[in-house]
Scaffold this active site. Sequence first.
Site, PDB file in Angstrom:
ATOM      1  N   GLY A 153       0.805  -1.305   0.047  1.00  0.00           N
ATOM      2  CA  GLY A 153       0.082   0.135   0.036  1.00  0.00           C
ATOM      3  C   GLY A 153       0.615   1.301  -0.109  1.00  0.00           C
ATOM      4  O   GLY A 153       1.768   1.191  -0.753  1.00  0.00           O
ATOM      5  N   GLY A 154       0.613   2.063   1.091  1.00  0.00           N
ATOM      6  CA  GLY A 154       1.303   3.460   0.858  1.00  0.00           C
ATOM      7  C   GLY A 154       2.511   3.396   1.242  1.00  0.00           C
ATOM      8  O   GLY A 154       3.361   4.015   1.034  1.00  0.00           O
ATOM      9  N   GLY A 162      20.770  10.445 -33.203  1.00  0.00           N
ATOM     10  CA  GLY A 162      19.982  10.704 -31.687  1.00  0.00           C
ATOM     11  C   GLY A 162      21.026  10.321 -30.550  1.00  0.00           C
ATOM     12  O   GLY A 162      21.374  11.116 -29.561  1.00  0.00           O
ATOM     13  N   ALA A 163      21.733   9.218 -30.741  1.00  0.00           N
ATOM     14  CA  ALA A 163      22.375   8.412 -29.492  1.00  0.00           C
ATOM     15  C   ALA A 163      23.590   8.959 -29.398  1.00  0.00           C
ATOM     16  O   ALA A 163      24.067   9.476 -28.290  1.00  0.00           O
ATOM     17  CB  ALA A 163      22.342   6.973 -29.814  1.00  0.00           C
TER      18      ALA A 163
HETATM   19  C1  HXC Z   1      -3.200  -3.053  10.328  1.00  0.00           C
HETATM   20  C2  HXC Z   1      -2.199  -4.939   9.665  1.00  0.00           C
HETATM   21  C3  HXC Z   1      -1.878  -4.445   8.532  1.00  0.00           C
HETATM   22  C4  HXC Z   1      -2.425  -3.013   8.291  1.00  0.00           C
HETATM   23  C5  HXC Z   1      -1.032  -6.249   8.499  1.00  0.00           C
HETATM   24  N1  HXC Z   1      -1.510  -6.193   9.629  1.00  0.00           N
HETATM   25  N2  HXC Z   1      -1.273  -5.288   7.833  1.00  0.00           N
HETATM   26  N3  HXC Z   1      -2.650  -4.221  10.752  1.00  0.00           N
HETATM   27  N4  HXC Z   1      -3.055  -2.655   9.227  1.00  0.00           N
HETATM   28  N5  HXC Z   1      -2.277  -2.489   7.049  1.00  0.00           N
HETATM   29  C6  HXC Z   1      -1.521  -7.172  10.921  1.00  0.00           C
HETATM   30  C7  HXC Z   1      -2.481  -8.214  10.739  1.00  0.00           C
HETATM   31  O1  HXC Z   1      -3.783  -7.959  10.712  1.00  0.00           O
HETATM   32  C8  HXC Z   1      -1.775  -9.287  11.376  1.00  0.00           C
HETATM   33  O2  HXC Z   1      -2.195  -9.155  12.779  1.00  0.00           O
HETATM   34  C9  HXC Z   1      -0.244  -8.937  11.545  1.00  0.00           C
HETATM   35  O3  HXC Z   1      -0.204  -7.483  11.098  1.00  0.00           O
HETATM   36  C10 HXC Z   1       0.518  -9.662  10.713  1.00  0.00           C
HETATM   37  O4  HXC Z   1      -0.102  -9.813   9.408  1.00  0.00           O
HETATM   38  P1  HXC Z   1      -0.275 -11.165   8.599  1.00  0.00           P
HETATM   39  O5  HXC Z   1      -1.488 -10.901   7.539  1.00  0.00           O
HETATM   40  O6  HXC Z   1      -0.694 -12.368   9.410  1.00  0.00           O
HETATM   41  O7  HXC Z   1       0.948 -11.377   7.859  1.00  0.00           O
HETATM   42  P2  HXC Z   1       1.323 -12.069   6.256  1.00  0.00           P
HETATM   43  O8  HXC Z   1       0.564 -13.343   6.304  1.00  0.00           O
HETATM   44  O9  HXC Z   1       2.798 -12.223   6.325  1.00  0.00           O
HETATM   45  O10 HXC Z   1       0.882 -10.956   5.370  1.00  0.00           O
HETATM   46  C11 HXC Z   1       1.555  -9.783   5.407  1.00  0.00           C
HETATM   47  C12 HXC Z   1       0.477  -8.723   4.369  1.00  0.00           C
HETATM   48  C13 HXC Z   1      -0.919  -8.761   5.045  1.00  0.00           C
HETATM   49  C14 HXC Z   1       0.781  -9.107   3.028  1.00  0.00           C
HETATM   50  C15 HXC Z   1       1.363  -7.318   4.501  1.00  0.00           C
HETATM   51  O11 HXC Z   1      -0.839  -8.519   6.252  1.00  0.00           O
HETATM   52  C16 HXC Z   1      -1.621  -7.750   4.194  1.00  0.00           C
HETATM   53  O12 HXC Z   1      -1.899  -8.052   2.973  1.00  0.00           O
HETATM   54  N6  HXC Z   1      -1.769  -6.506   4.808  1.00  0.00           N
HETATM   55  C17 HXC Z   1      -2.419  -5.552   4.173  1.00  0.00           C
HETATM   56  C18 HXC Z   1      -1.969  -4.978   3.087  1.00  0.00           C
HETATM   57  C19 HXC Z   1      -2.654  -3.629   2.564  1.00  0.00           C
HETATM   58  O13 HXC Z   1      -3.458  -3.707   1.899  1.00  0.00           O
HETATM   59  N7  HXC Z   1      -2.128  -2.493   3.044  1.00  0.00           N
HETATM   60  C20 HXC Z   1      -2.729  -1.167   2.314  1.00  0.00           C
HETATM   61  C21 HXC Z   1      -3.225  -0.538   3.479  1.00  0.00           C
HETATM   62  S1  HXC Z   1      -3.838   0.980   2.620  1.00  0.00           S
HETATM   63  P3  HXC Z   1      -2.686 -10.538  14.015  1.00  0.00           P
HETATM   64  O14 HXC Z   1      -2.967  -9.505  15.061  1.00  0.00           O
HETATM   65  O15 HXC Z   1      -3.888 -10.770  13.063  1.00  0.00           O
HETATM   66  O16 HXC Z   1      -1.658 -11.286  13.600  1.00  0.00           O
HETATM   67  C22 HXC Z   1      -2.685   1.929   2.130  1.00  0.00           C
HETATM   68  C23 HXC Z   1      -3.051   3.138   1.627  1.00  0.00           C
HETATM   69  C24 HXC Z   1      -2.254   4.322   1.543  1.00  0.00           C
HETATM   70  O17 HXC Z   1      -1.701   1.719   2.528  1.00  0.00           O
HETATM   71  C25 HXC Z   1      -2.025   4.978   0.249  1.00  0.00           C
HETATM   72  C26 HXC Z   1      -1.106   6.133   0.143  1.00  0.00           C
HETATM   73  C27 HXC Z   1      -0.503   6.590  -1.102  1.00  0.00           C
END
Ligand code: HXC
Length: 516
Positions: free
Chosen positions: A172-173, A406-407
């Site tokens: 994500g971000g 050009g190069a």
């Molecule tokens: C809160 C999060 C989190 C998040 C992970 N966790 N990402 N908590 N916010 N963004 C937490 C999980 O709930 C989990 O907690 C712990 O971290 C470990 O994550 P897992 O999923 O168990 O780990 P893994 O299987 O290794 O997967 C990692 C991951 C996945 C691929 C990063 O967690 C994931 O897809 N996260 C979301 C990614 C995402 O879409 N982010 C975008 C956010 S929007 P528990 O307690 O259950 O163990 C964004 C927009 C900004 O960023 C734009 C700006 C330009």
Amino acid sequence: MGNTEKDIATLLEKRKSAMLGGGQKRIDDQHNKGKKTARERIDYLLDKGSFHEFGTYATHSLTTFGLDKQRFVGDGVVTGFGKIDGRPVALFSQDFTVMGGSFSEVQSQKISRIADKALEAGIPLIGIGDSGGARIQEGVRSLAAYGEIFVRNVMCSGVIPQIQIILGPCAGGAVYSPALMDFIIMAGTSYMFLTGPQVIKTVTGEEVTTEDLGGAAVHTGTSGVAHLAADTEEDGLDMIKTLLSYLPQNNNEEPAPIQTSDSIERQEKSLDTLIPDDPNSPYDIRDAISAVFDTGSFFEVQPDFAANAVVGFARMDGRAVAIIANQPAFMGGALDINSSDKIARHVRIADAFNIPIVTFVDCPGFLPGTGQEYGGVIRHGAKILYAYCEATVPMVAIVTRKAMGGAYLAMNSRQMRSDLTFSWPSGQIAVMGAEGAVNILYMKDIKEAADPKARKAEIIESYRQEFLNPYRAADVGQIDEIIVPHETRPRLARALEVLRTKITQNPPRKHGLMPV
Ligand code: HXC
């Protein structure tokens, strides 16, 4: 009232919590995935005992979506200052054991604080990323938090070196702060993706996950988002040290010279036979680069992306130089969209950080075809022209073989503000190759000749005599000196010595409008 034993015990207890991040179980999980913790990474990267942590105890006070039950001392990022090879750096290391290293308001405040100090002090900013992106439970706060980092990355850009290593997810971000920095290294189990996670079905029906889409091979080989890849976390962290060794602390300094035992008088005879007799045969320009610069000093950047160009750093007489080169061993060294982006970016990094640029030219031109034209090769190629014309550091070009059309112009010709241009005797400087030129200019003449084949061969030979050598270009001052290849190191070393004190300024303006 002084510090009581209880006060000190409370502090030590909090410190212990901070050291444990998300707790021992999550640390074990991290290790089981073959990953170091945020603190172990810092220990590995920095000079022993040099780390000064700041913001250790910062913790959020939010209650939305169960956050009140997830308060971790330090809030998932370790921030502070330390030294690498004796030089101060600011750094942050995200802690995946705390809510997946997700990016929060507190993380942002901690990173912003050290980034501000890094900018004021003129020291590099290093990020170690391992994060699931914006902390979802914080809503708009975590989005705004990213904004605070992005603006700092931009303010630091071109003032202090910024290097990000990705050692886990970068989701994500989380991707945009690295993308605004100067170098991205991906190592270990890293992957970067902007939108996801999801499973995508390809046309062949196979399932591709976001991990497949955003691993190191994708971003260093195909997308060009990342610049270096390493198999292990240690190798990736070592790359930060290597990169920093070629860079100054900030844009008011020059890279620190190092001692070398490699004489600048060394003449490398192998260069005399590097260029094949057949002008269309490939050779590896990296052999020339390795032979010319201080032994073992060449460090290639983006080696797996747009291999038709080679960029990197090396040293001459212990001083850092930036290298830009066409690579005849790949696509004949032709320029295209991706190699234009790669070259332009590297020229600008070198210029921002006062690193002289040496360009090796062997390029038949820009790659023709609708794929390139529709993709905007005009706009992308213009970036090379812009970057060289804008650069004020010492620039030396060496034509090893083809410098066509050009190069020729783009690859740091004299008009693109090259300070000195050398050519090897194998240099060919012309608007285009012999065959193409003769077909355009003499089609009628050849058709009407008694023996068209013989006539064509005759004209091609006279074109070769006229243009496919460096002497015409030297006659008109486009080449400053034609040198025997084995003289390249001593001649280049002296040229760089003369140019070290070069002063050039561009007209004052808010900023130029580089084609992007
Ligand atoms: C809160 C999060 C989190 C998040 C992970 N966790 N990402 N908590 N916010 N963004 C937490 C999980 O709930 C989990 O907690 C712990 O971290 C470990 O994550 P897992 O999923 O168990 O780990 P893994 O299987 O290794 O997967 C990692 C991951 C996945 C691929 C990063 O967690 C994931 O897809 N996260 C979301 C990614 C995402 O879409 N982010 C975008 C956010 S929007 P528990 O307690 O259950 O163990 C964004 C927009 C900004 O960023 C734009 C700006 C330009």
